[in-house]
Design a protein around this motif. Structure first.
Motif, PDB file in Angstrom:
ATOM      1  N   ASP A   1       5.685 -60.117 -18.766  1.00 37.94           N
ATOM      2  CA  ASP A   1       4.340 -60.503 -19.380  1.00 37.94           C
ATOM      3  C   ASP A   1       4.068 -61.852 -20.123  1.00 37.94           C
ATOM      4  O   ASP A   1       3.173 -62.488 -19.862  1.00 37.94           O
ATOM      5  CB  ASP A   1       4.077 -59.294 -20.388  1.00 37.94           C
ATOM      6  N   GLN A   2       5.285 -62.323 -20.706  1.00 35.39           N
ATOM      7  CA  GLN A   2       5.212 -63.493 -21.225  1.00 35.39           C
ATOM      8  C   GLN A   2       5.281 -64.690 -20.157  1.00 35.39           C
ATOM      9  O   GLN A   2       4.514 -65.886 -20.545  1.00 35.39           O
ATOM     10  CB  GLN A   2       6.670 -63.704 -22.064  1.00 35.39           C
ATOM     11  N   ILE A   3       5.836 -64.329 -19.011  1.00 37.45           N
ATOM     12  CA  ILE A   3       5.918 -65.504 -18.121  1.00 37.45           C
ATOM     13  C   ILE A   3       4.633 -65.366 -17.352  1.00 37.45           C
ATOM     14  O   ILE A   3       3.981 -66.522 -17.060  1.00 37.45           O
ATOM     15  CB  ILE A   3       7.227 -64.824 -16.883  1.00 37.45           C
ATOM     16  N   ARG A   4       3.939 -64.360 -17.264  1.00 35.65           N
ATOM     17  CA  ARG A   4       2.538 -64.396 -16.832  1.00 35.65           C
ATOM     18  C   ARG A   4       1.496 -64.895 -17.614  1.00 35.65           C
ATOM     19  O   ARG A   4       0.586 -65.704 -17.333  1.00 35.65           O
ATOM     20  CB  ARG A   4       2.217 -62.945 -16.380  1.00 35.65           C
ATOM     21  N   LEU A   5       1.685 -64.921 -18.714  1.00 33.72           N
ATOM     22  CA  LEU A   5       0.888 -65.623 -19.887  1.00 33.72           C
ATOM     23  C   LEU A   5       1.142 -67.283 -19.704  1.00 33.72           C
ATOM     24  O   LEU A   5      -0.112 -67.868 -19.624  1.00 33.72           O
ATOM     25  CB  LEU A   5       1.416 -65.438 -21.269  1.00 33.72           C
TER      26      LEU A   5
ATOM     27  N   SER B   1      -2.358 -65.367 -30.916  1.00 32.59           N
ATOM     28  CA  SER B   1      -2.703 -64.865 -29.448  1.00 32.59           C
ATOM     29  C   SER B   1      -3.137 -66.079 -28.973  1.00 32.59           C
ATOM     30  O   SER B   1      -3.263 -67.309 -29.584  1.00 32.59           O
ATOM     31  CB  SER B   1      -3.931 -64.017 -29.371  1.00 32.59           C
ATOM     32  N   MET B   2      -3.445 -66.522 -27.727  1.00 36.27           N
ATOM     33  CA  MET B   2      -3.778 -67.661 -27.024  1.00 36.27           C
ATOM     34  C   MET B   2      -5.258 -68.035 -27.342  1.00 36.27           C
ATOM     35  O   MET B   2      -5.568 -69.227 -27.409  1.00 36.27           O
ATOM     36  CB  MET B   2      -3.752 -67.556 -25.321  1.00 36.27           C
ATOM     37  N   SER B   3      -6.202 -67.115 -28.052  1.00 38.83           N
ATOM     38  CA  SER B   3      -7.388 -67.591 -28.450  1.00 38.83           C
ATOM     39  C   SER B   3      -7.213 -67.807 -29.963  1.00 38.83           C
ATOM     40  O   SER B   3      -8.279 -68.167 -30.368  1.00 38.83           O
ATOM     41  CB  SER B   3      -8.474 -66.506 -28.225  1.00 38.83           C
ATOM     42  N   GLY B   4      -6.157 -67.978 -30.668  1.00 39.59           N
ATOM     43  CA  GLY B   4      -5.896 -68.141 -32.117  1.00 39.59           C
ATOM     44  C   GLY B   4      -6.295 -67.082 -33.212  1.00 39.59           C
ATOM     45  O   GLY B   4      -5.863 -67.113 -34.414  1.00 39.59           O
TER      46      GLY B   4
ATOM     47  N   LYS C   1       4.579 -59.321 -25.172  1.00 38.81           N
ATOM     48  CA  LYS C   1       3.585 -59.875 -24.545  1.00 38.81           C
ATOM     49  C   LYS C   1       2.917 -61.177 -25.260  1.00 38.81           C
ATOM     50  O   LYS C   1       1.907 -61.665 -24.775  1.00 38.81           O
ATOM     51  CB  LYS C   1       2.388 -58.830 -24.451  1.00 38.81           C
ATOM     52  N   VAL C   2       3.603 -61.674 -26.209  1.00 35.95           N
ATOM     53  CA  VAL C   2       3.218 -62.747 -26.971  1.00 35.95           C
ATOM     54  C   VAL C   2       4.461 -63.893 -26.867  1.00 35.95           C
ATOM     55  O   VAL C   2       5.458 -63.782 -26.770  1.00 35.95           O
ATOM     56  CB  VAL C   2       3.206 -62.435 -28.542  1.00 35.95           C
TER      57      VAL C   2
ATOM     58  N   GLU D   1      10.963 -64.381  -9.842  1.00 40.90           N
ATOM     59  CA  GLU D   1       9.993 -63.435  -8.956  1.00 40.90           C
ATOM     60  C   GLU D   1       8.363 -63.320  -9.298  1.00 40.90           C
ATOM     61  O   GLU D   1       7.734 -62.968  -8.544  1.00 40.90           O
ATOM     62  CB  GLU D   1      10.327 -61.866  -9.968  1.00 40.90           C
ATOM     63  N   GLU D   2       7.868 -64.245 -10.295  1.00 40.07           N
ATOM     64  CA  GLU D   2       6.609 -64.385 -10.385  1.00 40.07           C
ATOM     65  C   GLU D   2       5.956 -65.616  -9.815  1.00 40.07           C
ATOM     66  O   GLU D   2       4.922 -65.962  -9.723  1.00 40.07           O
ATOM     67  CB  GLU D   2       6.185 -64.667 -12.155  1.00 40.07           C
TER      68      GLU D   2
END
Length: 658
Positions: free
Chosen positions: A292-296, A208-211, A243-244, A327-328
């Protein structure tokens, strides 16, 4: 869930200068600290930390907030993760609020899945480095790919032994439950048999983003044609493939600092780029790019450069991904590699300097990329070219920002040698179609686009003036809202002759009360939604609290509001950055003339609003022999007098009407 008492203790204990000092070299500057921005490359410090206010502000990027906001921005923690980090740093025991049995069970289950995934990561990595089979097969494979020992350790690459249940046996022997091995997908259970999902594969941990370890990607090395070359962990409560992004944990700081993200397809593309020295790169893990990946990525930067090899199918797929990115509301560039090359192979063959130069030179704006790609396919066929143009305008229609849309239309018209008006009409048709499909929201956007070229520059300027005035109202509330000052009130009173005249009296008010009553009297509501929300919130806060504490106030604000409040609070710290006092430049102290400052701001706001009414009246004046503008002109004259009254009170001429 972390108890509020724990959160309060964390905020009371944590010192913003101490926490940020762990990440940024700070030097004292008067009562504040300053340093180089951790969010951008700079030579002169623009990063300020205020121990008194317990907030920070990065003037180069516009970011700011309290100590938790810094950790969320810099380390990309979630709010609970930031609180836990601070609690650990200051040895604060975390008290959890009472949870239902279902909530406890769910939290415990997820934590157990994280723990077993973390164990599996360590196990696979240890097998790769210290086991004979792991070294002979897995380690040799990674070395053949050109990965150094440092890279292998950094990404914690691993190997799963080519036996049915090596991991499962080891995990069960260490006390991990089969239930969680199965739920994470590490172990497949069929009746009374258990076997490892990833046996005989080299392993890529996905974090994840936090590891935290969420799942794995595994590549088979044998010649089994029935087995998939790559296999990912199945969907679970902790792993959602859509989402990853692979590598986001290692890339997040570089992406934020360089304000750009390279997007590739595979694990080895990411790793090879990191090894080459380019760290702002992530992969979609072999899946089609998702919103979801783009928003990340959007949490870190607005700019994405999509990297693809020369494969036609891959390029076609990239177009679909580009539309999602647009779109984002993000900016997209595309860079393709020479025929037969991909990001992995190209990075291996070139030095860091050569790689950077190639990316900078060959990254094309999405319009240029799409035009060159589709023009090759149209081969000067008018029908195909028309379809190409419509395809490009369709992509442009995905962009939320109307100004960006217009710029891209102009660029498309230039590249395709076609009238811009034709493209405008085509875009309007596409948006109108969306209106029918998606309803009122898109319809409002369509109207905004249609009038963008006809906006009155003077009106735009007026909106800016109003913005500054309303921002000043918020600034006054933040700095002086709870202070008591004497203000002049104008009242009507009969003199000795019985005539009514204006008399000024001085009366004490809290500053926030004076502002509130003045705006209520004029029935004025702040136009900017963000300022209006902050204003209403602050008035309520002052009503309910005898004192104003910045830390306490920022705690309960939504991130967007807290960001704006911090920006306003730290505005004066710019003076410290430039050492104005050291250069004998006098810095005005607003708290010496609070009454004048507040009164002037309110009067200026009223002047602006009346001026706007006069403009509206002027616009309603008609011409012609039958026109009767007497009433309108009379009203305008009354407003002119009011303008002059404001100017007189302010002690200066404010308008052409005076």
């Amino acid at each position: 869930m972390i108890a509020k008492t724990t959160i309060d203790t964390v905020f009371e204990t944590a010192r913003v200068e101490e926490v940020i000092g762990d990440f940024v070299q700070l030097k004292r500057a008067g009562s504040n600290f300053k340093g180089l921005s951790p969010f951008s490359d700079e030579r002169s410090p623009s990063f300020m930390v205020s121990p008194v206010k317990q907030i920070w502000k990065d003037f180069s990027s516009g970011k700011g907030g309290n100590v938790v906001a810094f950790l969320m921005e810099h380390e990309h923690f979630t709010y609970p993760e930031a609180i836990r980090y601070l609690a650990k740093k200051y040895n604060i025991e975390i008290e959890e609020t009472e949870q239902s049995q279902e909530e406890k069970a769910e939290a415990n289950e997820k934590e157990s899945m994280y723990l077993v995934s973390e164990f599996a990561k360590r196990y696979f990595h240890d097998i790769l480095l210290n086991n004979e089979e792991g070294q002979a097969i897995g380690y040799s494979y990674f070395k053949e790919r050109g990965f150094t020992n440092e890279t292998i350790r950094k990404f914690e690459l691993g190997y799963s032994p080519d036996t049915w249940d090596a991991l499962t046996k080891e995990a069960l022997g260490k006390g991990y439950k089969l239930e969680y091995l199965e739920k994470t997908g590490l172990t497949i259970v069929k009746e009374d048999k258990q076997f490892d999902r990833f046996k005989g594969r080299v392993m890529f941990p996905i974090q994840s983003m936090s590891g935290r370890t969420l799942g794995f990607g595994g590549r088979i090395l044998g010649n089994d044609k029935k087995a998939a070359k790559y296999m990912n962990s199945p969907e679970s409560d902790i792993y959602h493939k859509s989402k990853v992004l692979y590598g986001i944990f290692y890339a997040k700081q570089s992406i934020a600092k360089l304000d750009n993200c390279y997007l590739v397809e595979g694990y080895t593309d990411v790793i090879q780029f990191h090894q080459a020295g380019i760290e702002n790169v992530v992969a979609s893990s072999g899946t089609a790019l998702t919103s979801d990946q783009i928003r990340l990525i959007n949490r870190l930067t607005k700019n994405i450069t999509v990297l693809f090899d020369g494969d036609a199918a891959g390029l076609r797929a990239s177009i679909r991904g580009i539309d999602l990115i647009l779109e984002e509301g993000m900016n997209v560039k595309v860079c393709t590699f020479p025929q037969g090359e991909d990001p992995d192979s190209f990075a291996r063959k070139n030095s860091y300097e050569e790689l950077v130069r190639y990316l900078d030179t060959n990254a094309k704006d999405f319009i240029q990329f799409k035009a060159s790609l589709l023009m090759d396919e149209s081969q000067n066929d008018p029908v195909k070219k028309a379809g190409l143009i419509r395809d490009m305008v369709t992509s442009i229609s995905k962009i939320p920002d109307r100004i960006q849309r217009e710029i891209y239309l102009q660029e498309t018209a230039r590249i395709m040698d076609i009238s811009e008006q034709v493209l405008v009409n085509t875009l309007a048709q596409l948006i109108q179609k969306d209106v029918v499909e998606t309803g009122k929201k898109q319809k409002q956007e369509q109207k905004a686009f249609e009038v963008v070229k006809n906006e009155n520059p003077e009106q735009s300027q007026r909106i800016d003036v109003l913005y500054e005035l309303e921002r000043k109202i918020i600034e006054i509330l933040l700095l002086y809202g709870n202070k008591t000052e004497e203000f002049e009130d104008v009242i009507l009173r009969a003199n000795e002759e019985g005539e009514i005249e204006e008399v000024t009296e001085k009366k004490e008010y809290k500053v926030y009360q004076r502002i509130y009553l003045s705006l209520q009297e004029d029935e004025v509501e702040l136009a900017n939604p963000l300022f209006r929300e902050i204003y209403n919130d602050m008035v309520n806060y002052f009503h309910q609290n005898e004192s104003f504490n910045t830390e306490h106030y920022l705690m309960h604000l939504a991130p967007e509001l807290a960001q704006e409040v911090t920006d306003i609070l730290m505005h004066e710290e710019r003076e410290v950055l430039h050492n104005w006092e050291g250069q004998n430049i006098i810095v005005k102290q607003k708290d010496q003339t609070i009454e004048q400052y507040v009164s002037e701001t309110i009067l200026t706001l009223r002047w602006y609003l009346v001026d706007r009414i006069i403009e509206e009246l002027k616009g309603s004046i008609t011409s012609g022999p039958d026109s009767d503008n007497t009433e309108t002109l009379s009203m305008a004259m009354d407003y002119y007098k009011l303008i002059n009254s404001f100017s007189s009170k302010l002690g200066r001429v404010m308008s052409r009407y005076s």
